[in-house]
Write a protein that holds these residues in place. Structure first.
Motif, short mmCIF file in Angstrom:
data_model
loop_
_atom_site.label_atom_id
_atom_site.label_comp_id
_atom_site.label_asym_id
_atom_site.label_seq_id
_atom_site.Cartn_x
_atom_site.Cartn_y
_atom_site.Cartn_z
N LYS A 242 -30.15 9.08 89.31
CA LYS A 242 -29.25 9.28 88.16
C LYS A 242 -28.64 7.96 87.70
O LYS A 242 -28.26 7.81 86.54
CB LYS A 242 -28.14 10.27 88.52
CG LYS A 242 -28.67 11.66 88.74
CD LYS A 242 -27.57 12.62 89.14
CE LYS A 242 -28.19 13.98 89.42
NZ LYS A 242 -27.21 14.95 89.88
N THR A 243 -28.53 7.01 88.62
CA THR A 243 -28.01 5.69 88.29
C THR A 243 -29.11 4.66 88.52
O THR A 243 -30.15 4.98 89.10
CB THR A 243 -26.79 5.34 89.17
OG1 THR A 243 -27.20 5.35 90.54
CG2 THR A 243 -25.65 6.34 88.97
N ARG A 244 -28.85 3.43 88.11
CA ARG A 244 -29.83 2.36 88.30
C ARG A 244 -30.03 2.11 89.79
O ARG A 244 -29.08 1.90 90.53
CB ARG A 244 -29.33 1.09 87.61
CG ARG A 244 -30.34 -0.03 87.63
CD ARG A 244 -29.83 -1.18 86.75
NE ARG A 244 -30.80 -2.25 86.74
CZ ARG A 244 -30.83 -3.23 87.64
NH1 ARG A 244 -29.94 -3.28 88.61
NH2 ARG A 244 -31.75 -4.17 87.57
N PHE A 245 -31.29 2.12 90.23
CA PHE A 245 -31.63 1.89 91.63
C PHE A 245 -31.78 0.40 91.89
O PHE A 245 -32.42 -0.32 91.12
CB PHE A 245 -32.94 2.60 92.00
CG PHE A 245 -33.32 2.43 93.44
CD1 PHE A 245 -32.92 3.37 94.39
CD2 PHE A 245 -34.06 1.34 93.87
CE1 PHE A 245 -33.25 3.21 95.73
CE2 PHE A 245 -34.39 1.17 95.21
CZ PHE A 245 -33.99 2.11 96.13
N GLU A 246 -31.21 -0.06 93.01
CA GLU A 246 -31.39 -1.44 93.47
C GLU A 246 -31.52 -1.43 94.99
O GLU A 246 -30.91 -0.59 95.66
CB GLU A 246 -30.18 -2.31 93.13
CG GLU A 246 -29.95 -2.54 91.67
CD GLU A 246 -28.71 -3.40 91.44
OE1 GLU A 246 -28.71 -4.57 91.90
OE2 GLU A 246 -27.76 -2.90 90.83
N TRP A 247 -32.29 -2.36 95.51
CA TRP A 247 -32.35 -2.58 96.95
C TRP A 247 -31.23 -3.53 97.34
O TRP A 247 -30.85 -4.40 96.55
CB TRP A 247 -33.69 -3.18 97.36
CG TRP A 247 -34.86 -2.28 97.16
CD1 TRP A 247 -35.82 -2.39 96.20
CD2 TRP A 247 -35.21 -1.13 97.94
NE1 TRP A 247 -36.74 -1.38 96.33
CE2 TRP A 247 -36.40 -0.59 97.39
CE3 TRP A 247 -34.64 -0.50 99.04
CZ2 TRP A 247 -37.02 0.53 97.91
CZ3 TRP A 247 -35.26 0.63 99.57
CH2 TRP A 247 -36.44 1.14 99.00
N GLN A 248 -30.73 -3.40 98.56
CA GLN A 248 -29.75 -4.34 99.09
C GLN A 248 -30.42 -5.71 99.20
O GLN A 248 -31.62 -5.81 99.46
CB GLN A 248 -29.26 -3.87 100.46
CG GLN A 248 -28.09 -4.65 100.98
CD GLN A 248 -27.20 -3.81 101.86
OE1 GLN A 248 -26.92 -2.67 101.52
NE2 GLN A 248 -26.76 -4.36 102.96
N ALA A 249 -29.65 -6.77 99.00
CA ALA A 249 -30.22 -8.12 98.97
C ALA A 249 -30.90 -8.51 100.27
O ALA A 249 -31.97 -9.11 100.26
CB ALA A 249 -29.14 -9.14 98.63
#
Length: 153
Positions: A90-97
């Motif tokens: 539902k929100t923008r997906f990002e991987w942890q750095a």
């Protein structure tokens, strides 16, 4: 002509940003296939991939023609774009750095594969944070508590 010969087995562990439980079972297998494709495109060999809703483990037969950091950048950038383009979240997906990466000898490969394939069962008994800390300690990796993956708030 000289050739380069190597045998490198790397176990990667990485999570969505803020360790959010965003990897849904309805598209998890497709994500694993997609990441396997990225791995092959970079001339590495996927030996095992699995995880839970808040992290991924993968064991790679790693070619020495690419840096570990460049490989993980490709995996994270390409797979997060795929997740977002398919609107799985539902929100923008990002991987942890950050990520964990650990090397294993050929004699350990079969047991690491079984460990990775058993992730869902394993995490019924142990939290991800406990697992990750044990891995860091097993490999003698110095870490600061504030820099390891955090429990979701």
């Amino acid at each position: 002509m000289a050739d380069t010969f190597s045998q490198v087995h790397l176990h990667f562990v990485f999570t969505p940003k803020f360790r959010a439980s965003l990897i849904h079972t309805s598209w998890e297998a497709d994500l694993h296939k997609y990441i396997t494709g990225i791995t092959r495109k970079n001339t590495h060999k996927m030996l095992a991939i699995n995880g839970t809703e808040d992290h991924v483990h993968m064991l790679i037969g790693f070619q020495t023609t690419q840096s570990i950091a460049a490989f993980m950048q490709d995996v994270k950038a390409d797979s997060s774009q795929w997740i977002n383009n398919n609107r799985f979240c539902k929100t923008r997906f990002e991987w942890q750095a950050g990520y964990g990466v650990f090397s294993y000898s050929k004699s350990s490969v079969d047991s690491v594969i079984q460990y990775i394939l058993n992730q869902k069962e394993h995490h019924r008994k142990m939290s991800f944070l406990d697992e990750y800390k044990l891995m860091l300690e097993k490999f003698g990796v110095d870490y600061k508590e504030e820099y390891i993956f955090k429990a979701p708030e």
